[in-house]
Scaffold this motif. Structure first.
Motif, PDB file in Angstrom:
ATOM      1  N   GLN A  55       0.833  -1.191   0.000  1.00  0.00           N
ATOM      2  CA  GLN A  55       0.000   0.000   0.000  1.00  0.00           C
ATOM      3  C   GLN A  55       0.868   1.241   0.000  1.00  0.00           C
ATOM      4  OE1 GLN A  55      -2.483  -0.387   3.470  1.00  0.00           O
ATOM      5  NE2 GLN A  55      -3.848  -1.867   2.511  1.00  0.00           N
ATOM      6  N   PRO A  56       0.316   2.385  -0.355  1.00  0.00           N
ATOM      7  CA  PRO A  56       1.085   3.628  -0.271  1.00  0.00           C
ATOM      8  C   PRO A  56       1.482   3.930   1.168  1.00  0.00           C
ATOM      9  CG  PRO A  56      -0.867   3.921  -1.644  1.00  0.00           C
ATOM     10  CD  PRO A  56      -0.997   2.579  -1.004  1.00  0.00           C
ATOM     11  N   VAL A  57       2.492   4.787   1.305  1.00  0.00           N
ATOM     12  CA  VAL A  57       3.004   5.125   2.638  1.00  0.00           C
ATOM     13  C   VAL A  57       1.914   5.764   3.492  1.00  0.00           C
ATOM     14  CG1 VAL A  57       4.780   6.426   3.882  1.00  0.00           C
ATOM     15  CG2 VAL A  57       5.299   5.431   1.655  1.00  0.00           C
ATOM     16  N   HIS A  58       1.060   6.558   2.862  1.00  0.00           N
ATOM     17  CA  HIS A  58      -0.017   7.239   3.599  1.00  0.00           C
ATOM     18  C   HIS A  58      -0.957   6.229   4.241  1.00  0.00           C
ATOM     19  CE1 HIS A  58      -3.675   9.690   4.193  1.00  0.00           C
ATOM     20  NE2 HIS A  58      -2.830  10.701   4.344  1.00  0.00           N
ATOM     21  N   ASN A  59      -1.284   5.152   3.521  1.00  0.00           N
ATOM     22  CA  ASN A  59      -2.168   4.124   4.078  1.00  0.00           C
ATOM     23  C   ASN A  59      -1.466   3.290   5.135  1.00  0.00           C
ATOM     24  OD1 ASN A  59      -4.112   5.010   2.304  1.00  0.00           O
ATOM     25  ND2 ASN A  59      -3.788   3.395   0.816  1.00  0.00           N
ATOM     26  N   ASP A  68      -1.300  12.547   7.527  1.00  0.00           N
ATOM     27  CA  ASP A  68      -1.044  13.853   6.917  1.00  0.00           C
ATOM     28  C   ASP A  68       0.002  14.637   7.695  1.00  0.00           C
ATOM     29  OD1 ASP A  68      -2.921  13.275   4.995  1.00  0.00           O
ATOM     30  OD2 ASP A  68      -4.540  14.365   5.982  1.00  0.00           O
ATOM     31  N   ILE A  69      -0.026  14.518   9.018  1.00  0.00           N
ATOM     32  CA  ILE A  69       0.952  15.235   9.847  1.00  0.00           C
ATOM     33  C   ILE A  69       2.347  14.643   9.660  1.00  0.00           C
ATOM     34  CG2 ILE A  69       1.635  15.740  12.222  1.00  0.00           C
ATOM     35  CD1 ILE A  69      -1.339  15.877  12.921  1.00  0.00           C
ATOM     36  N   PHE A  70       2.456  13.312   9.668  1.00  0.00           N
ATOM     37  CA  PHE A  70       3.765  12.673   9.522  1.00  0.00           C
ATOM     38  C   PHE A  70       4.365  12.909   8.141  1.00  0.00           C
ATOM     39  CE2 PHE A  70       2.170   9.506  12.849  1.00  0.00           C
ATOM     40  CZ  PHE A  70       2.738  10.243  13.875  1.00  0.00           C
ATOM     41  N   LEU A  71       3.513  13.011   7.114  1.00  0.00           N
ATOM     42  CA  LEU A  71       3.994  13.213   5.744  1.00  0.00           C
ATOM     43  C   LEU A  71       4.002  14.684   5.335  1.00  0.00           C
ATOM     44  CD1 LEU A  71       2.244  10.181   4.000  1.00  0.00           C
ATOM     45  CD2 LEU A  71       4.623  10.381   4.705  1.00  0.00           C
ATOM     46  N   TRP A  72       3.760  15.574   6.274  1.00  0.00           N
ATOM     47  CA  TRP A  72       3.843  17.023   6.048  1.00  0.00           C
ATOM     48  C   TRP A  72       2.901  17.481   4.937  1.00  0.00           C
ATOM     49  CZ3 TRP A  72       7.383  20.456   8.618  1.00  0.00           C
ATOM     50  CH2 TRP A  72       8.182  19.825   9.590  1.00  0.00           C
ATOM     51  N   ARG A  73       1.679  16.918   4.921  1.00  0.00           N
ATOM     52  CA  ARG A  73       0.684  17.404   3.972  1.00  0.00           C
ATOM     53  C   ARG A  73       0.269  18.834   4.327  1.00  0.00           C
ATOM     54  NH1 ARG A  73       2.220  13.404   1.646  1.00  0.00           N
ATOM     55  NH2 ARG A  73       0.932  11.658   0.891  1.00  0.00           N
ATOM     56  N   ASN A  74       0.168  19.106   5.635  1.00  0.00           N
ATOM     57  CA  ASN A  74      -0.075  20.459   6.125  1.00  0.00           C
ATOM     58  C   ASN A  74       1.176  20.901   6.884  1.00  0.00           C
ATOM     59  OD1 ASN A  74      -0.948  22.835   7.393  1.00  0.00           O
ATOM     60  ND2 ASN A  74      -3.051  22.092   7.539  1.00  0.00           N
ATOM     61  N   LYS A  75       1.999  21.684   6.240  1.00  0.00           N
ATOM     62  CA  LYS A  75       3.309  22.019   6.791  1.00  0.00           C
ATOM     63  C   LYS A  75       3.199  22.839   8.069  1.00  0.00           C
ATOM     64  CE  LYS A  75       5.696  21.826   2.345  1.00  0.00           C
ATOM     65  NZ  LYS A  75       6.538  22.550   1.374  1.00  0.00           N
ATOM     66  N   VAL A 204      11.538  10.490   8.756  1.00  0.00           N
ATOM     67  CA  VAL A 204      11.814   9.303   7.948  1.00  0.00           C
ATOM     68  C   VAL A 204      10.700   8.995   6.939  1.00  0.00           C
ATOM     69  CG1 VAL A 204      12.208   6.808   8.039  1.00  0.00           C
ATOM     70  CG2 VAL A 204      13.371   8.317   9.657  1.00  0.00           C
ATOM     71  N   PRO A 205       9.397   8.993   7.335  1.00  0.00           N
ATOM     72  CA  PRO A 205       8.355   8.670   6.345  1.00  0.00           C
ATOM     73  C   PRO A 205       8.320   9.640   5.158  1.00  0.00           C
ATOM     74  CG  PRO A 205       7.470   8.476   8.555  1.00  0.00           C
ATOM     75  CD  PRO A 205       8.812   9.113   8.696  1.00  0.00           C
ATOM     76  N   VAL A 206       8.461  10.934   5.410  1.00  0.00           N
ATOM     77  CA  VAL A 206       8.387  11.901   4.309  1.00  0.00           C
ATOM     78  C   VAL A 206       9.601  11.768   3.394  1.00  0.00           C
ATOM     79  CG1 VAL A 206       9.477  13.782   5.601  1.00  0.00           C
ATOM     80  CG2 VAL A 206       7.911  14.319   3.746  1.00  0.00           C
ATOM     81  N   LEU A 207      10.777  11.477   3.966  1.00  0.00           N
ATOM     82  CA  LEU A 207      11.959  11.263   3.133  1.00  0.00           C
ATOM     83  C   LEU A 207      11.834   9.968   2.339  1.00  0.00           C
ATOM     84  CD1 LEU A 207      14.824  12.355   5.562  1.00  0.00           C
ATOM     85  CD2 LEU A 207      13.949  13.602   3.573  1.00  0.00           C
ATOM     86  N   TYR A 208      11.264   8.924   2.958  1.00  0.00           N
ATOM     87  CA  TYR A 208      11.079   7.659   2.241  1.00  0.00           C
ATOM     88  C   TYR A 208      10.085   7.824   1.097  1.00  0.00           C
ATOM     89  CZ  TYR A 208       9.545   2.933   1.226  1.00  0.00           C
ATOM     90  OH  TYR A 208       9.201   1.770   0.573  1.00  0.00           O
ATOM     91  N   GLU A 209       9.015   8.571   1.349  1.00  0.00           N
ATOM     92  CA  GLU A 209       8.031   8.793   0.284  1.00  0.00           C
ATOM     93  C   GLU A 209       8.642   9.569  -0.879  1.00  0.00           C
ATOM     94  OE1 GLU A 209       3.353  10.047   0.173  1.00  0.00           O
ATOM     95  OE2 GLU A 209       4.750  11.453   1.091  1.00  0.00           O
ATOM     96  N   LYS A 210       9.571  10.467  -0.588  1.00  0.00           N
ATOM     97  CA  LYS A 210      10.184  11.291  -1.635  1.00  0.00           C
ATOM     98  C   LYS A 210      11.194  10.498  -2.457  1.00  0.00           C
ATOM     99  CE  LYS A 210      12.447  15.771  -2.295  1.00  0.00           C
ATOM    100  NZ  LYS A 210      13.000  16.971  -1.605  1.00  0.00           N
ATOM    101  N   TYR A 211      11.977   9.637  -1.784  1.00  0.00           N
ATOM    102  CA  TYR A 211      13.002   8.854  -2.476  1.00  0.00           C
ATOM    103  C   TYR A 211      12.666   7.367  -2.396  1.00  0.00           C
ATOM    104  CZ  TYR A 211      15.499  13.262  -1.823  1.00  0.00           C
ATOM    105  OH  TYR A 211      15.856  14.590  -1.821  1.00  0.00           O
TER     106      TYR A 211
END
Length: 251
Positions: A55-59, A68-75, A204-211
């Motif tokens: 599944q995607p990282v968000h799920n 959303d908070i961990f993945l910086w959807r709302n900075k 870590v999650p936002v960096l993993y989602e990016k790369y």
């Protein structure tokens, strides 16, 4: 003369028909090849994902506002929470505050400001401050308790399985994890460990989602190498360890 013209016309028509049939055949063959090319990626579309993720990282993070908070959807919210926790950690670690002292001082300051503000509004002819009625929803507490219960049961099941001695690989993994945790615990206290975990969840999650692709590729290569080394260790050491037969319990 008329017969000669009719013969020439029939020859031309036959040639045109053959050309059309050849073009139609080439077009059908090229379309079938393109369809085969489209089907090939679907066969080899299986891509390695870290920890077998499907599944995607968000799920994976549970979706909704926490993800959303961990993945910086709302900075603004993510930065505010990270900054607030950092301030609290600095107060405890650098200024030597204690939890009970910090909570009492915060409540004293907040209640004093609201009390003075509420009484001052009667002198300056302004409406008193609207203080919201704060309450904790029951479903939030119930869901949190259920999630904690589920994770604790998983942990107890894992420890029970390791204690039975049926899986040497899991036993070594649990021992290594507990040893690493004990080393980290000797370096810092529980509050610092909590702060490190909080910062890790926000980075870590936002960096993993990016790369994602680069990390999964490197993890796949590392996993293959670890399996090779474990196979060598199993062949030379682990397989030579004598194992007693498992006795089934009689009820």
């Amino acid at each position: 003369m008329a017969e000669h013209e009719e013969g020439a016309g029939s020859v031309i028509e036959s040639v045109v028909e053959k050309i059309q049939e050849k073009l139609h055949h080439d077009h059908s063959s090229s379309s079938s090849d393109s369809d085969d090319d489209k089907k090939k990626p679907s066969v080899s579309s299986a891509v390695y994902r870290l920890f077998g993720r499907k599944q995607p990282v968000h799920n994976v993070l549970g979706g909704g506002k926490p993800a959303d908070i961990f993945l910086w959807r709302n900075k603004k919210i993510s930065a505010g929470m990270l900054g607030g926790v950092t301030v609290v950690w600095l107060l405890f670690e650098w200024l030597g505050y204690h939890l009970l002292t910090l909570v009492c001082h915060f409540l004293i300051l907040t209640l004093a400001i609201l009390f003075l503000w509420s009484n001052a509004t009667s002198f300056i002819n302004k409406a008193p401050p609207k203080i919201p009625d704060v309450h904790i929803p029951e479903d939030v507490v119930v869901n949190l308790a259920r999630g904690l219960r589920f994770e604790l049961n998983r942990l107890f099941a894992l420890l029970h399985e390791v204690a039975l001695g049926r899986d040497l690989k899991k036993f070594l993994g649990v021992i290594a994890g507990l040893w690493i945790l004990s080393v980290v615990g000797s370096w810092c206290n529980f509050l610092t460990l909590f702060y490190i975990a909080f910062v890790t969840l926000h980075t870590v999650p936002v960096l993993y989602e990016k790369y994602e692709d680069q990390i999964d590729s490197a993890a796949e290569k590392a996993g293959i190498e670890i399996k090779k080394q474990y196979a060598v260790l199993d062949a030379k050491v682990l397989s030579k360890i004598p194992k007693g037969p498992l006795k089934e319990k009689k009820f």
